[in-house]
Design a protein around this motif. Sequence first.
Motif, PDB file in Angstrom:
ATOM      1  N   ARG A  77       0.834  -1.208   0.000  1.00  0.00           N
ATOM      2  CA  ARG A  77       0.000   0.000   0.000  1.00  0.00           C
ATOM      3  C   ARG A  77       0.868   1.257   0.000  1.00  0.00           C
ATOM      4  NH1 ARG A  77      -5.338   0.135   1.526  1.00  0.00           N
ATOM      5  NH2 ARG A  77      -6.324  -1.855   1.142  1.00  0.00           N
TER       6      ARG A  77
ATOM      7  N   GLU B  45     -10.610   3.675   8.914  1.00  0.00           N
ATOM      8  CA  GLU B  45      -9.838   2.427   8.899  1.00  0.00           C
ATOM      9  C   GLU B  45      -8.348   2.691   9.037  1.00  0.00           C
ATOM     10  OE1 GLU B  45     -10.922  -0.605   6.226  1.00  0.00           O
ATOM     11  OE2 GLU B  45     -12.840  -0.652   7.261  1.00  0.00           O
TER      12      GLU B  45
ATOM     13  N   LYS C  68      -6.120  -0.700   7.962  1.00  0.00           N
ATOM     14  CA  LYS C  68      -5.410  -0.630   6.691  1.00  0.00           C
ATOM     15  C   LYS C  68      -4.994   0.794   6.443  1.00  0.00           C
ATOM     16  CE  LYS C  68      -7.692  -4.404   4.463  1.00  0.00           C
ATOM     17  NZ  LYS C  68      -8.494  -4.942   3.386  1.00  0.00           N
TER      18      LYS C  68
ATOM     19  N   GLN D 187      -5.114   3.277   4.172  1.00  0.00           N
ATOM     20  CA  GLN D 187      -5.776   3.547   2.901  1.00  0.00           C
ATOM     21  C   GLN D 187      -4.878   4.467   2.093  1.00  0.00           C
ATOM     22  OE1 GLN D 187      -9.489   2.651   2.330  1.00  0.00           O
ATOM     23  NE2 GLN D 187      -9.052   1.162   3.878  1.00  0.00           N
ATOM     24  N   HIS D 188      -4.852   4.232   0.797  1.00  0.00           N
ATOM     25  CA  HIS D 188      -3.839   4.872  -0.033  1.00  0.00           C
ATOM     26  C   HIS D 188      -3.957   6.393  -0.068  1.00  0.00           C
ATOM     27  CE1 HIS D 188      -7.048   5.456  -2.829  1.00  0.00           C
ATOM     28  NE2 HIS D 188      -6.250   6.096  -3.639  1.00  0.00           N
ATOM     29  N   ASN D 189      -5.149   6.908   0.320  1.00  0.00           N
ATOM     30  CA  ASN D 189      -5.420   8.331   0.090  1.00  0.00           C
ATOM     31  C   ASN D 189      -5.565   9.152   1.374  1.00  0.00           C
ATOM     32  OD1 ASN D 189      -7.668   6.929   0.836  1.00  0.00           O
ATOM     33  ND2 ASN D 189      -8.954   7.587  -0.850  1.00  0.00           N
TER      34      ASN D 189
ATOM     35  N   PRO E 151     -17.964  -0.646  -5.051  1.00  0.00           N
ATOM     36  CA  PRO E 151     -16.710   0.016  -4.681  1.00  0.00           C
ATOM     37  C   PRO E 151     -15.500  -0.722  -5.264  1.00  0.00           C
ATOM     38  CG  PRO E 151     -18.109  -0.331  -2.755  1.00  0.00           C
ATOM     39  CD  PRO E 151     -18.721  -1.108  -3.872  1.00  0.00           C
TER      40      PRO E 151
ATOM     41  N   PRO F  35     -11.101  -0.494  -4.720  1.00  0.00           N
ATOM     42  CA  PRO F  35     -10.125   0.179  -3.858  1.00  0.00           C
ATOM     43  C   PRO F  35      -9.073   0.969  -4.641  1.00  0.00           C
ATOM     44  CG  PRO F  35      -9.573  -2.134  -4.073  1.00  0.00           C
ATOM     45  CD  PRO F  35     -10.864  -1.942  -4.821  1.00  0.00           C
ATOM     46  N   GLY F  36      -8.534   1.996  -4.004  1.00  0.00           N
ATOM     47  CA  GLY F  36      -7.459   2.787  -4.615  1.00  0.00           C
ATOM     48  C   GLY F  36      -6.271   1.935  -5.052  1.00  0.00           C
ATOM     49  N   PRO F  37      -5.809   0.999  -4.213  1.00  0.00           N
ATOM     50  CA  PRO F  37      -4.678   0.156  -4.637  1.00  0.00           C
ATOM     51  C   PRO F  37      -5.071  -0.858  -5.712  1.00  0.00           C
ATOM     52  CG  PRO F  37      -4.845   0.243  -2.247  1.00  0.00           C
ATOM     53  CD  PRO F  37      -6.117   0.809  -2.781  1.00  0.00           C
TER      54      PRO F  37
ATOM     55  N   GLN G  39     -20.558  -5.517  -2.844  1.00  0.00           N
ATOM     56  CA  GLN G  39     -19.259  -5.611  -3.514  1.00  0.00           C
ATOM     57  C   GLN G  39     -18.925  -7.080  -3.746  1.00  0.00           C
ATOM     58  OE1 GLN G  39     -16.371  -3.258  -1.409  1.00  0.00           O
ATOM     59  NE2 GLN G  39     -14.781  -3.510  -2.959  1.00  0.00           N
TER      60      GLN G  39
ATOM     61  N   ALA H 182     -19.540  -0.437   4.262  1.00  0.00           N
ATOM     62  CA  ALA H 182     -18.240  -1.127   4.262  1.00  0.00           C
ATOM     63  C   ALA H 182     -17.583  -1.262   5.637  1.00  0.00           C
ATOM     64  CB  ALA H 182     -17.249  -0.468   3.286  1.00  0.00           C
TER      65      ALA H 182
ATOM     66  N   LYS I 174     -17.081  -9.465   8.026  1.00  0.00           N
ATOM     67  CA  LYS I 174     -16.164  -8.402   8.461  1.00  0.00           C
ATOM     68  C   LYS I 174     -16.787  -7.734   9.673  1.00  0.00           C
ATOM     69  CE  LYS I 174     -14.339  -3.850   7.404  1.00  0.00           C
ATOM     70  NZ  LYS I 174     -14.068  -2.798   6.427  1.00  0.00           N
TER      71      LYS I 174
ATOM     72  N   THR J  35     -11.640  -8.554   6.356  1.00  0.00           N
ATOM     73  CA  THR J  35     -11.873  -7.234   5.779  1.00  0.00           C
ATOM     74  C   THR J  35     -12.423  -7.496   4.385  1.00  0.00           C
ATOM     75  OG1 THR J  35      -9.611  -7.057   4.957  1.00  0.00           O
ATOM     76  CG2 THR J  35     -10.077  -6.062   7.109  1.00  0.00           C
ATOM     77  N   ILE J  36     -12.843  -6.457   3.690  1.00  0.00           N
ATOM     78  CA  ILE J  36     -13.474  -6.681   2.385  1.00  0.00           C
ATOM     79  C   ILE J  36     -12.439  -7.107   1.347  1.00  0.00           C
ATOM     80  CG2 ILE J  36     -14.628  -5.458   0.478  1.00  0.00           C
ATOM     81  CD1 ILE J  36     -16.453  -4.214   2.642  1.00  0.00           C
ATOM     82  N   GLU J  37     -11.343  -6.365   1.269  1.00  0.00           N
ATOM     83  CA  GLU J  37     -10.246  -6.737   0.364  1.00  0.00           C
ATOM     84  C   GLU J  37      -9.296  -7.658   1.125  1.00  0.00           C
ATOM     85  OE1 GLU J  37     -10.390  -5.640  -2.693  1.00  0.00           O
ATOM     86  OE2 GLU J  37     -11.837  -4.021  -2.496  1.00  0.00           O
TER      87      GLU J  37
HETATM   88  P1  XMP Z   1     -11.580  -3.182   3.673  1.00  0.00           P
HETATM   89  O1  XMP Z   1     -10.807  -4.122   2.794  1.00  0.00           O
HETATM   90  O2  XMP Z   1     -10.691  -2.329   4.517  1.00  0.00           O
HETATM   91  O3  XMP Z   1     -12.307  -2.189   2.676  1.00  0.00           O
HETATM   92  O4  XMP Z   1     -12.656  -3.873   4.459  1.00  0.00           O
HETATM   93  C1  XMP Z   1     -13.356  -1.301   3.011  1.00  0.00           C
HETATM   94  C2  XMP Z   1     -13.813  -0.616   1.731  1.00  0.00           C
HETATM   95  O5  XMP Z   1     -12.808   0.290   1.266  1.00  0.00           O
HETATM   96  C3  XMP Z   1     -12.286  -0.128   0.007  1.00  0.00           C
HETATM   97  N1  XMP Z   1     -10.824   0.059   0.113  1.00  0.00           N
HETATM   98  C4  XMP Z   1     -10.190   1.183  -0.260  1.00  0.00           C
HETATM   99  N2  XMP Z   1     -10.639   2.312  -0.830  1.00  0.00           N
HETATM  100  N3  XMP Z   1      -8.438   3.193  -0.819  1.00  0.00           N
HETATM  101  C5  XMP Z   1      -9.759   3.317  -1.128  1.00  0.00           C
HETATM  102  O6  XMP Z   1     -10.155   4.345  -1.682  1.00  0.00           O
HETATM  103  C6  XMP Z   1      -7.894   2.106  -0.242  1.00  0.00           C
HETATM  104  O7  XMP Z   1      -6.696   2.043   0.014  1.00  0.00           O
HETATM  105  C7  XMP Z   1      -8.834   1.038   0.047  1.00  0.00           C
HETATM  106  N4  XMP Z   1      -8.673  -0.178   0.606  1.00  0.00           N
HETATM  107  C8  XMP Z   1      -9.910  -0.764   0.645  1.00  0.00           C
HETATM  108  C9  XMP Z   1     -12.732  -1.564  -0.189  1.00  0.00           C
HETATM  109  O8  XMP Z   1     -12.867  -1.921  -1.551  1.00  0.00           O
HETATM  110  C10 XMP Z   1     -14.044  -1.596   0.573  1.00  0.00           C
HETATM  111  O9  XMP Z   1     -15.126  -1.108  -0.208  1.00  0.00           O
END
Ligand code: XMP
Length: 320
Positions: free
Chosen positions: A109, A144, A150, A152-154, A201, A203-205, A241, A275, A312, A316-318
Amino acid sequence: MIKEITLQELNSELFIREKVDEIKRTVGDGIAINALSGGVDSSVVTMLGHRALGPHLRTIFVENGIMREGEAMQVAGLFKKLGVTVEVVDARKEFFAALKGITNPEEKREAITQTFYREVFGRIVRESGAKFLLQGTILTDVDETIAGIKRQHNVFEQLGIDPQQVFGYRILEPLIQLRKDGVRKIGHALGLPASVFERIPFPGPALSARVIGEVTPERIETVRKATQIVERLLQGTGAFQYLAILHDDRVTGIRDGKRDFGQQIEIRCWESTDARMATPTRLSFDTLELLARDIINEVPGIVSVTYNITPKPPSTIEAV
Ligand code: XMP
């Protein structure tokens, strides 16, 4: 502390007016760069930015090599119809070089964050003289990251990172008080087609959040093919998703009567509203069998397909 605006509290017209004014006031007569991935959040930000700045907004789609099949062309074509010109920037080599050899999820990430913000947008901002980057961070991304689930990338400011200092530009995040359901409501009010504001949705990555172990062009191609099948077969479910994950472990399989030490795909399909929590969709066994059949027939090297039945949390989702 960011003040949440819940779906119930959200007045779309008022929100749009306020955000458009805010963007106009902040950017003034300069130009801003807009990061569009084609997901719900960045699509909504693009329309807000376009309303606020018109031709003073440069909308960029970064072709990072880890997006879904045909995504760049699809997104650019769709926004053209909405009157927004999208510039596609090819950064595939940079992303794969940054991801080479990395297996740790958080390091993966971080590599993506640095490549996006420091390398690619850093360069575009320097060359264009822009001082602002518009992006679609939402409240769940921040939560998150702060909770340490996690990175998150942003997300930067909430981690004590000043984008102005490290990347050389300010980041504007007009959706930061909203969750996914609120963003969808604004997308609808902005006149985006349902195919965009109801999109699942992503994800950014991108697909690298769905590759366990090293991210290589070959492994991305495998998960991309599986993703296409999963999206094709599950789009009618109405689930929040659905996705395919490529595992790192191999298992013994049989192909053409011979041992095939092959790869594994895990499918996940989620029921959720925002989510934060999610439960697996109760897919019929017929659907699961169709998924397995198409994946083993159409994705080279796969000898095992599984379905995740864990909610979850703790999943987690991803996967990454
Ligand atoms: P997780 O995997 O943390 O994901 O349960 C929760 C929601 O966020 C999305 N996701 C991201 N969205 N940047 C984003 O903009 C990220 O780094 C990122 N990582 C996870 C994921 O698809 C789910 O909808």
